[in-house]
Design a protein around this motif. Structure first.
Motif, PDB file in Angstrom:
ATOM      1  N   LEU A  14       0.099  27.429   7.080  1.00 55.43           N
ATOM      2  CA  LEU A  14      -0.354  27.084   5.577  1.00 55.43           C
ATOM      3  C   LEU A  14      -0.200  25.768   5.173  1.00 55.43           C
ATOM      4  N   TRP A  15       0.776  24.969   5.637  1.00 59.50           N
ATOM      5  CA  TRP A  15       0.848  23.503   5.550  1.00 59.50           C
ATOM      6  C   TRP A  15      -0.403  22.996   5.990  1.00 59.50           C
ATOM      7  N   ILE A  16      -1.068  23.412   7.182  1.00 61.19           N
ATOM      8  CA  ILE A  16      -2.179  22.774   7.726  1.00 61.19           C
ATOM      9  C   ILE A  16      -3.333  23.102   6.713  1.00 61.19           C
ATOM     10  N   VAL A  17      -3.405  24.363   6.312  1.00 60.01           N
ATOM     11  CA  VAL A  17      -4.457  24.713   5.456  1.00 60.01           C
ATOM     12  C   VAL A  17      -4.215  24.005   4.217  1.00 60.01           C
ATOM     13  N   LEU A  18      -3.260  23.760   3.575  1.00 57.16           N
ATOM     14  CA  LEU A  18      -3.202  22.912   2.390  1.00 57.16           C
ATOM     15  C   LEU A  18      -3.513  21.466   2.599  1.00 57.16           C
ATOM     16  N   ILE A  30      -0.504  32.038  -2.485  1.00 53.84           N
ATOM     17  CA  ILE A  30      -1.347  31.519  -1.537  1.00 53.84           C
ATOM     18  C   ILE A  30      -2.621  32.270  -1.416  1.00 53.84           C
ATOM     19  N   LEU A  31      -2.510  33.631  -1.635  1.00 53.10           N
ATOM     20  CA  LEU A  31      -3.686  34.420  -1.740  1.00 53.10           C
ATOM     21  C   LEU A  31      -4.663  34.288  -2.767  1.00 53.10           C
ATOM     22  N   LEU A  55      -5.568  44.397  -2.956  1.00 54.15           N
ATOM     23  CA  LEU A  55      -5.213  42.975  -2.288  1.00 54.15           C
ATOM     24  C   LEU A  55      -3.902  42.420  -3.321  1.00 54.15           C
ATOM     25  N   VAL A  56      -2.905  42.343  -2.442  1.00 57.33           N
ATOM     26  CA  VAL A  56      -1.693  41.760  -3.446  1.00 57.33           C
ATOM     27  C   VAL A  56      -1.336  40.383  -3.652  1.00 57.33           C
ATOM     28  N   GLU A  57      -2.459  39.994  -4.400  1.00 55.72           N
ATOM     29  CA  GLU A  57      -2.104  38.585  -4.934  1.00 55.72           C
ATOM     30  C   GLU A  57      -0.988  38.074  -5.824  1.00 55.72           C
ATOM     31  N   LEU A  58      -1.195  37.459  -6.634  1.00 58.63           N
ATOM     32  CA  LEU A  58       0.074  36.698  -7.417  1.00 58.63           C
ATOM     33  C   LEU A  58       0.507  37.988  -8.266  1.00 58.63           C
TER      34      LEU A  58
END
Length: 342
Positions: A70-74, A140-141, A291-294
């Motif tokens: 996730l850090w790389i994607v960010l 993140i989603l 889809l379980v987003e925020l």
């Protein structure tokens, strides 16, 4: 300055007895609301629901051992945003200008290529352990779906807007039909169509992931509205500029890319950013299609026995997260407008 403020107050809020009374009543209500809200926030609210479940809010059930992905994607997304911002607000420094000009032709393809690359990397590319999209949850989603949908719908919306103004009958009417049909349907309906009906148009051996179908629904919906926003900018360009560019010998594609589009997009920056903000908030509907987003993660957290009934704390925190990202986009758009105008 103080005199001007007093004059404004007297003119707008206390110019008659009933306006004065209404102003005082509104002030009393606002003060009472703020007092009660501050007291509830400090003394009554149980913020443990946020503290305990903060990882679920932010990354859902994504494996903790793979947080580095996730850090790389960010980092990738941040780098692309910085480069894109530099392209638009580059100053007249000659060296920097030449460097930015080298990046411009690669900017759009890089954004488009980054979308499948990020999905592949998070899912387990490069020989990494596979992580099911069922574990991609929370903020993140939400951000991932919003960024990818924006990146894809923006160029498609431009193409549709150009197609609607085209002189070619088939292209123009295809664009008109698509825009008017999609704009006449609710987003939730399009999301269900993408989830249920989209696989029917694909070969049986090709099974799209639920996340990809969700992105497809958002892109289908957002592209139609983006096209209309861009078309408004195209209509603001004087016909004389197009004719002058053609008189200089520029072919039609270069006229559109170098003359028309830069001015048209600059004119509709507020509308485009408003569409982006709306798309970010529209991701909350994805929880209705599995889809379980925020927002969906918030409902899962509220189902925990020890936090049943803590709706206010959870939804205030979720609303604050949405506000931070939406206001950041709005602030960036205003700064971009000022830079382009100056």
């Amino acid at each position: 300055m103080q005199k001007i403020q007093l004059t404004w107050l007297r003119k707008n809020l206390f110019n008659s007895w009933y306006n004065s009374l209404l102003t005082i009543l509104c002030l009393l209500l606002i003060i009472q609301f703020i007092r009660k809200f501050v007291w509830w926030t400090i003394a009554e609210a149980q913020w443990q629901v946020v503290q305990v479940n903060l990882p679920l809010f932010l990354v859902g059930r994504f494996p903790q051992t793979s947080y580095w992905r996730l850090w790389i994607v960010l980092g990738i997304i941040t780098f692309l945003i910085v480069i894109t911002w530099s392209v638009f607000i580059t100053q007249k420094n000659l060296i920097k200008h030449k460097f930015i000009n080298l990046l411009v032709p690669w900017l759009a393809p890089t954004w488009l290529l980054s979308c499948p690359l990020i999905l592949w990397f998070m899912g387990g590319g490069l020989g990494l352990q596979s992580i099911s999209t069922n574990l991609w949850n929370g903020l993140i989603l939400t951000l991932l779906m919003a960024v990818i949908s924006i990146v894809i719908s923006f160029p498609l919306g431009i193409l549709l807007a150009l197609g609607r103004t085209s002189n070619l009958f088939i292209i123009r009417w295809f664009s008109i039909l698509y825009i008017e049909i999609i704009r006449g349907l609710p987003l939730i309906g399009i999301l269900f169509i993408a989830q249920v009906m989209l696989p029917l148009f694909l070969p049986t051996e090709l099974r799209l992931d639920r996340l990809i179908r969700g992105i497809a629904g958002l892109v289908l919906f957002s592209t139609a509205y983006m096209a209309e926003n861009v078309r408004g900018g195209l209509q603001s360009i004087p016909r004389e500029q197009i004719e002058a560019a053609k008189a200089l010998g520029l072919p039609t594609p270069l006229v559109i890319i170098l003359v028309v589009l830069p001015q048209a997009l600059r004119a509709v920056i507020p509308a485009i950013v408003g569409q982006f903000i709306g798309l970010l908030k529209d991701t909350s509907l994805l929880s209705l299609v599995g889809l379980v987003e925020l927002t969906g993660m918030s409902r899962s957290i509220l189902a925990q026995p020890q936090f049943i009934g803590r709706y206010a704390e959870v939804y205030i925190f979720v609303g604050l997260l949405y506000w931070v990202f939406c206001y950041s986009m709005s602030l960036a758009s205003r700064r971009l407008e000022k830079q382009l105008i100056n």
